[in-house]
Motif scaffolding. Structure first.
Motif, PDB file in Angstrom:
ATOM      1  N   ALA A 306       0.836  -1.192   0.000  1.00 55.88           N
ATOM      2  CA  ALA A 306       0.000   0.000   0.000  1.00 55.88           C
ATOM      3  C   ALA A 306       0.874   1.245   0.000  1.00 55.88           C
ATOM      4  O   ALA A 306       2.034   1.217   0.423  1.00 55.88           O
ATOM      5  CB  ALA A 306      -0.916   0.021   1.219  1.00 55.88           C
ATOM      6  N   ILE A 307       0.298   2.341  -0.490  1.00 53.22           N
ATOM      7  CA  ILE A 307       0.907   3.656  -0.342  1.00 53.22           C
ATOM      8  C   ILE A 307       0.261   4.288   0.882  1.00 53.22           C
ATOM      9  O   ILE A 307      -0.941   4.552   0.914  1.00 53.22           O
ATOM     10  CB  ILE A 307       0.687   4.527  -1.582  1.00 53.22           C
ATOM     11  N   ASN A 409       6.126  16.464  -1.129  1.00 53.29           N
ATOM     12  CA  ASN A 409       7.445  15.871  -1.356  1.00 53.29           C
ATOM     13  C   ASN A 409       7.449  14.427  -0.847  1.00 53.29           C
ATOM     14  O   ASN A 409       7.302  14.185   0.349  1.00 53.29           O
ATOM     15  CB  ASN A 409       8.523  16.677  -0.615  1.00 53.29           C
ATOM     16  N   VAL A 410       7.604  13.474  -1.774  1.00 53.06           N
ATOM     17  CA  VAL A 410       7.582  12.064  -1.400  1.00 53.06           C
ATOM     18  C   VAL A 410       8.785  11.338  -1.986  1.00 53.06           C
ATOM     19  O   VAL A 410       9.383  11.785  -2.975  1.00 53.06           O
ATOM     20  CB  VAL A 410       6.282  11.378  -1.862  1.00 53.06           C
ATOM     21  N   ALA A 411       9.119  10.213  -1.373  1.00 58.40           N
ATOM     22  CA  ALA A 411      10.266   9.413  -1.817  1.00 58.40           C
ATOM     23  C   ALA A 411       9.794   8.024  -2.230  1.00 58.40           C
ATOM     24  O   ALA A 411       8.698   7.589  -1.898  1.00 58.40           O
ATOM     25  CB  ALA A 411      11.295   9.304  -0.694  1.00 58.40           C
ATOM     26  N   TYR A 412      10.640   7.351  -2.980  1.00 58.24           N
ATOM     27  CA  TYR A 412      10.408   5.948  -3.312  1.00 58.24           C
ATOM     28  C   TYR A 412      11.707   5.184  -3.109  1.00 58.24           C
ATOM     29  O   TYR A 412      12.795   5.776  -3.067  1.00 58.24           O
ATOM     30  CB  TYR A 412       9.892   5.778  -4.750  1.00 58.24           C
ATOM     31  N   SER A 416      14.102   0.453  -6.918  1.00 61.95           N
ATOM     32  CA  SER A 416      12.864  -0.314  -7.088  1.00 61.95           C
ATOM     33  C   SER A 416      12.065   0.266  -8.245  1.00 61.95           C
ATOM     34  O   SER A 416      11.474   1.339  -8.128  1.00 61.95           O
ATOM     35  CB  SER A 416      12.026  -0.286  -5.810  1.00 61.95           C
ATOM     36  N   VAL A 417      12.043  -0.464  -9.359  1.00 65.55           N
ATOM     37  CA  VAL A 417      11.312   0.004 -10.536  1.00 65.55           C
ATOM     38  C   VAL A 417       9.821   0.088 -10.250  1.00 65.55           C
ATOM     39  O   VAL A 417       9.142   1.030 -10.671  1.00 65.55           O
ATOM     40  CB  VAL A 417      11.580  -0.932 -11.735  1.00 65.55           C
ATOM     41  N   SER A 418       9.309  -0.894  -9.504  1.00 63.84           N
ATOM     42  CA  SER A 418       7.869  -0.910  -9.221  1.00 63.84           C
ATOM     43  C   SER A 418       7.455   0.276  -8.356  1.00 63.84           C
ATOM     44  O   SER A 418       6.423   0.917  -8.615  1.00 63.84           O
ATOM     45  CB  SER A 418       7.477  -2.225  -8.544  1.00 63.84           C
ATOM     46  N   SER A 419       8.256   0.601  -7.342  1.00 65.61           N
ATOM     47  CA  SER A 419       7.938   1.740  -6.479  1.00 65.61           C
ATOM     48  C   SER A 419       8.030   3.049  -7.250  1.00 65.61           C
ATOM     49  O   SER A 419       7.178   3.935  -7.112  1.00 65.61           O
ATOM     50  CB  SER A 419       8.874   1.775  -5.272  1.00 65.61           C
ATOM     51  N   GLN A 420       9.061   3.178  -8.060  1.00 68.45           N
ATOM     52  CA  GLN A 420       9.221   4.396  -8.855  1.00 68.45           C
ATOM     53  C   GLN A 420       8.057   4.562  -9.820  1.00 68.45           C
ATOM     54  O   GLN A 420       7.486   5.653  -9.952  1.00 68.45           O
ATOM     55  CB  GLN A 420      10.538   4.355  -9.624  1.00 68.45           C
ATOM     56  N   THR A 421       7.668   3.474 -10.480  1.00 62.92           N
ATOM     57  CA  THR A 421       6.560   3.543 -11.438  1.00 62.92           C
ATOM     58  C   THR A 421       5.261   3.927 -10.750  1.00 62.92           C
ATOM     59  O   THR A 421       4.490   4.741 -11.269  1.00 62.92           O
ATOM     60  CB  THR A 421       6.395   2.195 -12.158  1.00 62.92           C
ATOM     61  N   ALA A 422       5.009   3.358  -9.579  1.00 59.35           N
ATOM     62  CA  ALA A 422       3.788   3.679  -8.843  1.00 59.35           C
ATOM     63  C   ALA A 422       3.725   5.160  -8.505  1.00 59.35           C
ATOM     64  O   ALA A 422       2.681   5.815  -8.684  1.00 59.35           O
ATOM     65  CB  ALA A 422       3.706   2.844  -7.569  1.00 59.35           C
ATOM     66  N   MET A 423       4.833   5.715  -8.022  1.00 61.54           N
ATOM     67  CA  MET A 423       4.843   7.128  -7.657  1.00 61.54           C
ATOM     68  C   MET A 423       4.763   8.029  -8.884  1.00 61.54           C
ATOM     69  O   MET A 423       4.157   9.108  -8.842  1.00 61.54           O
ATOM     70  CB  MET A 423       6.097   7.446  -6.839  1.00 61.54           C
ATOM     71  N   LYS A 454       9.143   4.853  10.120  1.00 56.80           N
ATOM     72  CA  LYS A 454       8.822   4.358  11.455  1.00 56.80           C
ATOM     73  C   LYS A 454       8.728   5.499  12.447  1.00 56.80           C
ATOM     74  O   LYS A 454       7.956   5.448  13.419  1.00 56.80           O
ATOM     75  CB  LYS A 454       9.891   3.351  11.902  1.00 56.80           C
ATOM     76  N   ALA A 455       9.487   6.575  12.195  1.00 54.89           N
ATOM     77  CA  ALA A 455       9.457   7.762  13.055  1.00 54.89           C
ATOM     78  C   ALA A 455       8.356   8.740  12.643  1.00 54.89           C
ATOM     79  O   ALA A 455       8.232   9.818  13.229  1.00 54.89           O
ATOM     80  CB  ALA A 455      10.811   8.472  13.021  1.00 54.89           C
ATOM     81  N   GLY A 456       7.565   8.362  11.633  1.00 54.90           N
ATOM     82  CA  GLY A 456       6.461   9.206  11.192  1.00 54.90           C
ATOM     83  C   GLY A 456       6.878  10.384  10.346  1.00 54.90           C
ATOM     84  O   GLY A 456       6.116  11.344  10.184  1.00 54.90           O
ATOM     85  N   LYS A 457       8.060  10.308   9.733  1.00 53.95           N
ATOM     86  CA  LYS A 457       8.578  11.450   8.980  1.00 53.95           C
ATOM     87  C   LYS A 457       8.203  11.443   7.509  1.00 53.95           C
ATOM     88  O   LYS A 457       8.237  12.492   6.858  1.00 53.95           O
ATOM     89  CB  LYS A 457      10.106  11.498   9.113  1.00 53.95           C
ATOM     90  N   GLU A 458       7.884  10.269   6.954  1.00 52.89           N
ATOM     91  CA  GLU A 458       7.580  10.191   5.528  1.00 52.89           C
ATOM     92  C   GLU A 458       6.122  10.601   5.262  1.00 52.89           C
ATOM     93  O   GLU A 458       5.202  10.007   5.816  1.00 52.89           O
ATOM     94  CB  GLU A 458       7.814   8.773   5.003  1.00 52.89           C
ATOM     95  N   PRO A 459       5.874  11.595   4.414  1.00 52.91           N
ATOM     96  CA  PRO A 459       4.492  11.958   4.073  1.00 52.91           C
ATOM     97  C   PRO A 459       3.759  10.804   3.390  1.00 52.91           C
ATOM     98  O   PRO A 459       2.568  10.585   3.626  1.00 52.91           O
ATOM     99  CB  PRO A 459       4.660  13.142   3.115  1.00 52.91           C
ATOM    100  N   MET A 460       4.493  10.080   2.552  1.00 51.98           N
ATOM    101  CA  MET A 460       3.965   8.911   1.847  1.00 51.98           C
ATOM    102  C   MET A 460       5.061   7.866   1.769  1.00 51.98           C
ATOM    103  O   MET A 460       6.236   8.209   1.644  1.00 51.98           O
ATOM    104  CB  MET A 460       3.538   9.260   0.414  1.00 51.98           C
ATOM    105  N   ILE A 461       4.657   6.605   1.805  1.00 58.00           N
ATOM    106  CA  ILE A 461       5.629   5.537   1.564  1.00 58.00           C
ATOM    107  C   ILE A 461       4.893   4.332   1.004  1.00 58.00           C
ATOM    108  O   ILE A 461       3.803   3.978   1.466  1.00 58.00           O
ATOM    109  CB  ILE A 461       6.394   5.145   2.848  1.00 58.00           C
ATOM    110  N   LEU A 462       5.483   3.721  -0.021  1.00 55.41           N
ATOM    111  CA  LEU A 462       4.961   2.467  -0.560  1.00 55.41           C
ATOM    112  C   LEU A 462       5.702   1.341   0.142  1.00 55.41           C
ATOM    113  O   LEU A 462       6.919   1.218   0.020  1.00 55.41           O
ATOM    114  CB  LEU A 462       5.167   2.396  -2.069  1.00 55.41           C
TER     115      LEU A 462
END
Length: 573
Positions: A306-307, A409-412, A416-423, A454-462
């Motif tokens: 999930a994202i 601002n989000v990271a992938y 990871s080709v699949s993560s990059q493609t999803a974003m 885990k520290a709650g810093k990522e706005p989004m993560i797959l």
């Protein structure tokens, strides 16, 4: 012994065979093997070795995810309202050291796992069942030696008895987990591991067993024993004293070969029987249709991805202006359900299935594999719908999202080709809705992403989850509960969902559990805390002379992921 010595020399020299011998299985993979200690096993690379050296009390029956059968146990009974489990143990079983298997070994194993219970081991869910809390004694001072000692004991009949503080419908499935493989207590204590008594238990609380002496010198009851291991390879040999059917494969060689092209070339030559083959695209482009190659397709999916949309972003540096002024977002941007629904409608699920999964994908209704009990195919799902996405963004934050725009601002995951493609799919579709919408994406090292999320810093993560045990609780609680492992990554909390999940954890009525999980799935659809990434369909490759690994025999809960079966069930023609 001369042949074994030759194999060992070839193995450690990194040499290849002209063709893998008939009595030898050669496997090439990208990763190394972190540990051979069951108490520290919590990764696929380790599991697929450990499960062939050690054995658990019970295991999965054939390809079933629902049916369990005895292994080192012969039978079991459940009493005391689902809180007491009594196991009869198999007789005339020997460890690789020659020591006889007794109830004391089983008791030692489970007490050792409860005592150590390091942060990055799979013992938290055993502790959750037997102690009522997933922590160790360092992190929870209510855990005492008396509680651990009472939780698992041998009675006067030589039976192993577990006493749970409350019923746990997933307990038997947890015992089938590879990390609960039974340890040779005399051998372990002789190496200098925990003595198995109260006297030194506190010295072992929270201890990381990954590099333990037992990892370097394992002794299990499994069909294979370790012969040699170095940083790049492992050699195992069939155990002559094994209590079960004698394996047809006498030697197993696991080689670390990081380069995908090198693994594929060795596989095509017949130097390797099984390899880590890369993505479906790699298999179809480089291996499918080649001489000697068998593609085993349409295997069951046992993961969920999930994202996450974090409702309380704890990193001001990722927020831009920190306001809804077009130059950033507030920390609670995703706490508005209209924002979450807008993003959910903006993701093109069919395109992801086409581009990433080559048409071999399936949109899930909930974050639970469709092969698992509790999955409800009738729960509603989001579809790519720009008009619906626009409508919800127009409602978000009183109309200010649509009026002022935002910069996200989000990271992938780097590489990871699949993560990059999803974003990229999400970025393109969201930005097309409104010229004031901006989604900036960048690659980031996975270890840093894991720590920051885990520290709650990522706005989004797959991110995804693969099962520790074949029970829906392992997924549903992990993703959806505010007490679950993934909660800090989403900060989404729903009182009804928490209540339903706690109820599902203590009822042994599967129909009632299914009903509760359906309620959770439907509520999650309404609240949209995650964008559910389509699940892939499993695919493996093997040489055509390998026997015993088919789509019909494949069990995704078996750690040896290249075949979904144990080495002892394989042969070569």
């Amino acid at each position: 012994m001369k042949k074994l010595a030759l194999l060992s020399t070839l193995l450690l020299a990194g040499a290849a065979f002209a063709a893998a011998p008939k009595d030898t299985l050669v496997v090439q993979q990208a990763a190394d093997t972190p540990t051979l200690d069951p108490g520290a096993t919590y990764d696929t690379a380790s599991s697929q070795i450990v499960e062939n050296i050690y054995e658990t009390l019970l295991t999965y029956k054939g390809s079933s995810l629902r049916d369990l059968e005895p292994l080192l146990a012969t039978k079991w009974t459940i009493s005391n309202g689902g809180k007491t489990y009594t196991f009869d143990l198999r007789k005339n079983v020997k460890f690789h050291s020659g020591n006889p298997f007794t109830c004391r070994d089983a008791e030692y194993t489970f007490e050792r796992n409860l005592v150590t219970n390091a942060a990055e081991s799979g013992n938290w869910f055993l502790a959750d069942s037997l102690l009522g809390v997933g922590a160790n004694a360092n992190d929870d001072k209510s855990i005492t030696w008396a509680r651990i000692d009472k939780a698992v004991e041998c009675n006067s009949k030589g039976q192993l008895v577990f006493t749970l503080p409350k019923p746990d419908p997933a307990f038997l499935a947890k015992l089938a987990y590879t990390g609960q493989g039974i340890v040779d207590s005399k051998h372990a204590i002789g190496l200098g591991e925990w003595k198995g008594t109260e006297a030194d238990w506190k010295n072992w609380v929270g201890k990381d067993l990954q590099g333990s002496k037992l990892s370097a010198s394992p002794s299990g009851t499994g069909a294979y024993r370790l012969v040699r291991k170095d940083a790049n390879a492992i050699l195992a040999q069939a155990f002559d004293g094994y209590w079960g059917k004698k394996p047809a494969i006498k030697n197993v060689i696991i080689q670390k070969v990081p380069e995908l092209a090198a693994r594929q070339q060795a596989f095509l030559r017949g130097d390797a029987d099984l390899i880590e083959p890369g993505s479906r695209a790699n298999i179809e482009e480089q291996l499918k249709g080649k001489p000697g190659v068998v593609v085993v397709d349409d295997l069951p999916n046992t993961s969920a991805y999930a994202i996450f949309m974090n409702e309380n972003i704890k990193d001001a540096g990722r927020l831009g202006s920190g306001k809804l002024d077009g130059q950033g977002i507030p920390a609670n941007f995703f706490s508005d359900v209209n924002v979450r629904r807008g993003f959910s409608y903006a993701f093109n699920y069919a395109q992801y299935i086409s581009d990433v999964q080559k048409g071999k994908g399936k949109q899930l209704t909930m974050l639970l594999p469709s092969s698992f009990p509790g999955y409800d195919a009738k729960v509603k799902t989001y579809k790519y719908d720009p008009a619906q996405a626009k409508a919800y963004f127009q409602r978000a934050w009183g109309g200010n999202v649509w009026k002022n725009g935002f910069t996200l601002n989000v990271a992938y995951r780097a590489g990871s080709v699949s993560s990059q493609t999803a974003m990229e799919i999400l970025k393109r579709n969201v930005e097309a809705l409104n010229p004031k919408f901006r989604v900036n994406i960048q690659a980031k090292e996975w270890s840093a992403m894991l720590n920051d999320s885990k520290a709650g810093k990522e706005p989004m993560i797959l991110i995804g989850w693969a099962p520790d045990y074949a029970d829906p609780d392992n997924f549903m609680y992990t993703f959806y509960s505010s007490n679950g492992y993934y909660y800090p990554r989403s900060n989404w909390k729903d009182a009804s969902v928490d209540k339903w999940l706690e109820q599902a954890r203590t009822t042994t009525n599967q129909a009632e559990r299914n009903r509760l999980y359906s309620l959770v799935g439907q509520r999650a659809y309404e609240q949209a805390p995650f964008i559910l990434v389509p699940a892939g369909v499993g695919v493996n490759v093997q040489r055509n002379n390998l026997v015993g690994a088919t789509a019909q025999t494949y069990n995704p809960m078996v750690g040896f992921s290249y075949t979904g079966t144990n080495w002892k069930d394989l042969s070569k023609k």
